[in-house]
Design an enzyme around this catalytic site. Sequence first.
Site, PDB file in Angstrom:
ATOM      1  N   ASP A 294      14.544 -31.193  16.440  1.00  0.00           N
ATOM      2  CA  ASP A 294      14.590 -32.520  16.254  1.00  0.00           C
ATOM      3  C   ASP A 294      15.843 -33.302  16.345  1.00  0.00           C
ATOM      4  OD1 ASP A 294      14.056 -35.286  16.620  1.00  0.00           O
ATOM      5  OD2 ASP A 294      12.955 -34.861  14.174  1.00  0.00           O
TER       6      ASP A 294
ATOM      7  N   SER B 101      10.399 -41.526  10.760  1.00  0.00           N
ATOM      8  CA  SER B 101      10.645 -41.707  12.324  1.00  0.00           C
ATOM      9  C   SER B 101      10.849 -43.184  12.073  1.00  0.00           C
ATOM     10  CB  SER B 101       9.826 -40.986  12.946  1.00  0.00           C
ATOM     11  OG  SER B 101       9.672 -41.034  14.302  1.00  0.00           O
TER      12      SER B 101
ATOM     13  N   HIS C  76       9.801 -32.740  15.054  1.00  0.00           N
ATOM     14  CA  HIS C  76       9.009 -34.061  14.409  1.00  0.00           C
ATOM     15  C   HIS C  76       8.139 -33.952  13.786  1.00  0.00           C
ATOM     16  CE1 HIS C  76      10.256 -37.544  14.641  1.00  0.00           C
ATOM     17  NE2 HIS C  76       9.529 -38.594  15.015  1.00  0.00           N
TER      18      HIS C  76
END
Length: 362
Positions: free
Chosen positions: A290, A193, A320
Amino acid sequence: MSTPERGNGPAGLREPAAARLPSGPVADKQPSTAYRIDPDLHRVARLYRRVDHADAQAARREAARRVRVAQLAGLWTATDPAVHVEDHVVRDDTGHEVAVRTYRAKAESGPRPAVMYLHGGAFISGDLDFEHPRCLETCRETGCTVVAVDYRLAPEHPYPAALDDCVAAYRWLCSDGASIGVETTRIAIAGASAGGALAAALCLRARDGGLPAPALQMLFYPVMDDRLRTSSVRVFTDTPAWDAPNCTHMWNHYLGPAEHRGAVSPYAAPGRATDLSQLPDAYVMTAELDPLRDEGAHYAQALADAGVPTELHCFAGAFHAFDTLSTASLSLRARREHHEVLRTKLGRNSGRTRRTEAPATT
């Protein structure tokens, strides 16, 4: 470069018909489960609270809560009998201190490859405990030494503080890694991320700043582009774990409000980079459901177009941070793939036979 599991390729992934969202406001409610989510992930998706990341402190409290819940459920592993864990302090040229944590396989002797791991958390949350179980597992399953970095967080420390900390830790690993048994010519940079953005930016900084080149960059559902123009950002406004409105809040914390940012460096948002040549081989993982899906895929395509050996894997039915849910079969499969890529790229083909079990948090 491998083909995503769903869609027309990284330059223009189709929006899955089953993934279209219900209309209406999305603030202050549970994430929608009206998606074709992988069955093993579906129950977990309902457990996610939607946290408004406009409030950095609220986001941090939720991250801490998830760690506590995982601990209470026996899913957060503090120790592993096969791994030695040690905390260190690294200092940059100005004397600024950066905390790092090393994970070394007890059964291994001699210089080992290393994985420098940069946690997620939207640039505003996370610490050395945040993805501690993932680091334990990666060390155990690959035999590599793992080095986690406790970089500074926004909004108190906006760009470039976090990246500067990562650069300082990488310089230390390259210059002094032998003291902890690292073979410094075999270092992978991995991040999830926001950590994926930092990993990609670190590879750019290493190339442009004359630092030793990493052997591999591993980007897990990476944050890449502050412009937020992709189809997946437009569509996924109410997805589990992460959604498009929070993308805006994240960048505001890291770079300041869009109307006041001025020119944004590709070291801040690697998706803006126009020269991706001479970068390390890349493995990029994205999740179908996502908002960050397309920017990760676009970056993978741009790397491949620049001649960088690149593998892209888009996991269908995943959202995610899905790979941090240890008991889900899709999560296990993703992490096994990560370990195999590391073993192959860093020359550790012997691997491990132990079942991948270690849970982590998002």
